[in-house]
Design an enzyme around this catalytic site. Structure first.
Site, PDB file in Angstrom:
ATOM      1  N   LYS A  80      -0.669  18.613 -13.244  1.00  0.00           N
ATOM      2  CA  LYS A  80      -0.861  20.070 -13.256  1.00  0.00           C
ATOM      3  C   LYS A  80       0.472  20.795 -13.367  1.00  0.00           C
ATOM      4  CE  LYS A  80      -4.791  19.568 -10.137  1.00  0.00           C
ATOM      5  NZ  LYS A  80      -5.119  19.651  -8.704  1.00  0.00           N
ATOM      6  N   ARG A  89       9.112   5.020  -8.230  1.00  0.00           N
ATOM      7  CA  ARG A  89       9.335   4.428  -9.550  1.00  0.00           C
ATOM      8  C   ARG A  89       9.211   5.588 -10.538  1.00  0.00           C
ATOM      9  NH1 ARG A  89       7.860  -0.179 -12.738  1.00  0.00           N
ATOM     10  NH2 ARG A  89       9.092  -1.275 -11.182  1.00  0.00           N
ATOM     11  N   ARG A 131       3.242  -5.310 -10.356  1.00  0.00           N
ATOM     12  CA  ARG A 131       3.969  -6.224  -9.472  1.00  0.00           C
ATOM     13  C   ARG A 131       4.731  -5.473  -8.379  1.00  0.00           C
ATOM     14  NH1 ARG A 131       4.638 -10.436 -12.368  1.00  0.00           N
ATOM     15  NH2 ARG A 131       4.534  -8.863 -13.973  1.00  0.00           N
ATOM     16  N   THR A 132       5.562  -4.536  -8.777  1.00  0.00           N
ATOM     17  CA  THR A 132       6.429  -3.871  -7.808  1.00  0.00           C
ATOM     18  C   THR A 132       5.607  -3.064  -6.803  1.00  0.00           C
ATOM     19  OG1 THR A 132       8.144  -3.760  -9.489  1.00  0.00           O
ATOM     20  CG2 THR A 132       8.441  -2.374  -7.573  1.00  0.00           C
ATOM     21  N   HIS A 136      17.274  -0.964 -10.536  1.00  0.00           N
ATOM     22  CA  HIS A 136      16.057  -1.469  -9.903  1.00  0.00           C
ATOM     23  C   HIS A 136      16.548  -2.374  -8.775  1.00  0.00           C
ATOM     24  CE1 HIS A 136      12.139  -2.821  -9.112  1.00  0.00           C
ATOM     25  NE2 HIS A 136      11.752  -3.239 -10.299  1.00  0.00           N
TER      26      HIS A 136
END
Lengths: 307, 432
Positions: free
Chosen positions: A86, A108, A58-59, A136
């Protein structure tokens, strides 16, 4: 008016004026998404990097659409395809992206404070799309927008936030945002999921949902992270659901025109009954629609846009 | 070779001295302490004089809690750089914690550390051996051999012994060899996933909390075991009010317990972490104002015997990452004195108390003949300018690492000369 900020990291850092500016700006951008040709040239030539260290549909999609509807170029960079596997550090990854002249980095990350870490060292604008259990902010802004759209004003509104408050960045950002806008906030959940001294942030704590719902104007249900079962936070899904699932019956304990929100993705039948999620009180899909408008507004304002 | 430290204020708590006295050093030992020795010291041998007018002359500091990182983590610190940092902070003896790689759980590692310290070290190094093999908390290390090799205590610092049974046996066993058992008190199940003190700040930041109970549950267990076994228990870096209260109560009943506090724990609260600065991440974490006040009160009434640094160097790349993945620990050797002196300036401790907690009291805990300027003692001496103010610039540290929470702080009081066995090993003018 312009937003005098390089980054959007936390609702805690925003004042009421800034929040209103963002919400007002979002209002004018919402219309763009209703057009036949959903695009304006505002950010043409700008680059937005979506840097996602946690799965999100969604975000990420919302940011991507917001950027594209403003004509920005968008690169999605997710952890499984990056050199992070890596062993490259977060800072090195971000510095490389900046060296490619990214104007915005939307991050995020599973670690609280990851967005602030980037913002301190990068000249690009950093937007926090969720950091650990910290904040958030764009979710809270779209929640505030959605409530304001329905009620006009948040002053004096009673809002219950229900679920795993301790591990929820949405709960923290919503709490800050709602308090700043003059709402009264109740946090509800088993005592094991209420973080220490949250009263200090202005919330009233409830352990019993029925009690907490009495007289509320809006309910924000949080997603129960199912993997938390077995960590001694609650005994079984069955008992959790019996105590904290928002059912139609419980909805009647709240005010008549109560609004129901959920940041998604929802666990139907765990924290929210299907008939509530899909019912008339539910704003869950409005939240998704508004999310794009709010993120367009943020990108616009951070790039120096004035209204 | 004779050296006279003249005109200074000598503070030697072991001898209850706080007077304007000169110190004459001969052949690495304190030859004489008295007024105006310059007149009496005319002799055949050459006499070098350090004018300590307006300065404090104290026994060299002793740190019970240093991480030197060698062997195994030389990119963070070495015996050479760690002892240099110690000298700049006025420490003449430091106790090296065993969480190196390999762990100091046998005499070969102890011998390596001592050998390296003799060749490259600037100050005295006294190793602390592990309690259990590999500090895994399962089987006892060869404690008698560790002692023979030169260890002054045992500890599984950072990897606390979770089994009460193993801890009990370690105490019983160590008691026979006169070694104190040092514990880093942390119930790992209560602390799991924690980064900062559980409270208002952990809630605001969305970081896992380490409750005060994680420390206090283990302090309670250890005190009960010390009482039962009669062993000497030393509790490291006490950070909570509850722990101070329990230690105080145990001491009144005659339990053989000693304890230490760290400068960061009596100076900073968890509010300092609000900016996600990993240089404020350490274990135990910074606690509340009430805890800080209790720790200071514990120092004041001698519930807490020693001030120790828990100097824990980490390279910039270790610290410059997400708060949750950055390692715990801050360095402290080069800022310990002004922070301890801060308690004197604010009237919390007397000057003698502050000095005693860095000298004779830690010496007694590990039973070494240092920490005093008695005639005949080894001439480990620290000279302090109590009035100078300075700003902490981590880039000037002699430590290999820079992870201090005090960068940019204005400090009052600074170590200007450090002598080990009568030899100046650090001097403020030449050192920087």
């Amino acid at each position: 008016m312009a937003l005098k900020k390089k980054d959007i990291l936390a609702i805690k850092d925003l004042d009421v004026e800034e929040i209103n500016l963002i919400l007002d700006t979002a209002e004018s951008f919402k219309e763009v998404s209703t057009r036949d040709i959903k695009k304006v040239p505002t950010l043409r030539g700008k680059t937005v990097v979506n840097l996602f260290f946690e799965p999100s549909t969604r975000t990420r999609t919302s940011f991507e659409l917001a950027a594209k509807r403003l004509s920005a170029d968008v690169v999605n960079f997710s952890v499984s395809t990056s050199s992070v596997v890596k062993g490259e550090s977060l800072l090195d990854t971000a510095k490389n992206l900046q060296a490619m002249q990214a104007d915005f980095i939307v991050i995020r990350h599973w670690a609280s404070g990851a967005a602030s870490l980037l913002a301190r060292v990068l000249s690009s604008s950093v937007i926090n799309a969720g950091d650990g259990a910290h904040e958030h902010p764009t979710q809270a802004l779209l929640d505030l927008y959605t409530l304001r759209e329905r009620k006009g004003n948040l002053q004096g509104m009673k809002v219950a936030i229900v679920g795993d408050i301790a591990h929820s960045r949405v709960a923290r950002s919503d709490l800050y945002g709602l308090k700043k806008m003059g709402a009264e906030v109740r946090v509800v959940g088993p005592a094991t999921m209420i973080p220490a001294e949250i009263e200090g942030l202005g919330a009233t704590v409830y352990y019993h949902l029925d009690e907490a719902l009495s007289g509320v104007d809006a309910i924000i249900m949080l997603r129960l992270q199912l993997e938390r079962q077995g960590k001694a936070l609650f005994p079984t899904l069955r008992e959790y659901s019996r105590l904290y699932c928002l059912t139609l019956e419980r909805l009647h304990l709240a005010n008549r025109d109560v609004l129901v929100m959920h940041p998604g993705p929802i666990n139907r039948g765990v924290e929210i009954a299907p008939e509530v999620a899909d019912g008339l009180s539910s704003l869950i899909l409005d939240q998704v629609t508004n999310g794009i408008a709010v993120r367009m507004a943020l990108l616009f304002l951070l790039s120096g846009g004035k209204v | 070779m004779r050296l006279l430290i003249a005109n200074g204020r000598l503070v030697d708590p072991a001898n209850k001295l706080n007077n304007l006295l000169d110190v004459l050093i001969m052949d690495g030992k304190i030859a004489k302490v008295g007024p105006e020795l310059s007149k009496a010291s005319t002799g055949s041998k050459a006499l070098e004089v350090i004018d300590a007018s307006g300065k404090l002359v104290v026994p060299g500091f002793i740190d019970l809690h240093t991480h030197l990182r060698e062997p195994g983590y030389e990119y963070k610190e070495t015996i050479k750089t760690g002892t240099a940092a110690a000298s700049a902070g006025g420490f003449t003896t430091i106790c090296a914690m065993p969480n190196t790689n390999p762990v100091n759980d046998n005499q070969s590692v102890t011998e390596f550390i001592l050998d390296k310290a003799r060749r490259e070290g600037v100050v005295n190094v006294r190793p602390i051996g592990a309690i259990t093999k590999g500090s895994k908390g399962l089987e006892l290390a060869e404690i008698a051999e560790l002692r023979e090799a030169g260890c002054v205590a045992i500890s599984d610092d950072g990897h606390p012994v979770m089994s009460a049974e193993v801890m009990r046996r370690a105490m019983e066993y160590a008691k026979a060899f006169g070694l104190p058992v040092i514990d880093h008190c942390e119930d790992l199940t209560l602390a799991e996933g924690g980064m900062v003190h559980e409270g208002r700040i952990s809630t605001e930041l969305g970081l896992g909390g380490i409750p005060a109970a994680a420390e206090e549950v283990m302090v309670a267990r250890d005190l009960i075991l010390a009482e039962q076994t009669g062993a000497h228990l030393h509790l490291a870096h006490i950070s909570t009010a509850g722990a101070v209260r329990m230690i105080r109560e145990a001491k009144t009943r005659g339990v053989r317990v000693t304890a230490e506090a760290c400068p960061h724990h009596f100076t900073l609260t968890h509010e300092a972490v609000i900016d996600f600065d990993t240089n404020k991440k350490m274990n135990p974490p910074l606690r509340t104002k009430a805890d800080v006040e209790a720790v200071i009160e514990g120092l004041r009434d001698d519930t807490l015997d020693a001030i120790a640094t828990d100097h824990a160097p980490h390279a910039p790349e270790d610290k410059l990452q997400e708060f949750e993945t950055a390692p715990f620990g801050v360095i402290g050797l080069e800022t310990a004195w002004p922070l301890a002196y801060g308690l004197v300036l604010s009237g919390m401790l007397t000057l003698e108390q502050a000095v005693a907690k860095l000298t004779v009291q830690p010496a007694q805990i590990i039973s070494i003949d240092r920490g005093t300027l008695s005639e005949g003692a080894v001439a480990d001496v620290t000279i302090i300018d109590p009035d100078v103010t300075w700003t902490v610039d981590p880039s000037e540290f002699l430590s290999k690492s820079r992870n201090t929470p005090f960068g940019g702080w204005k400090m009052r009081g600074r170590v200007i000369k450090t002598l080990v066995s009568g030899r100046v090993v650090w001097s403020a003018s030449s050192g920087r």
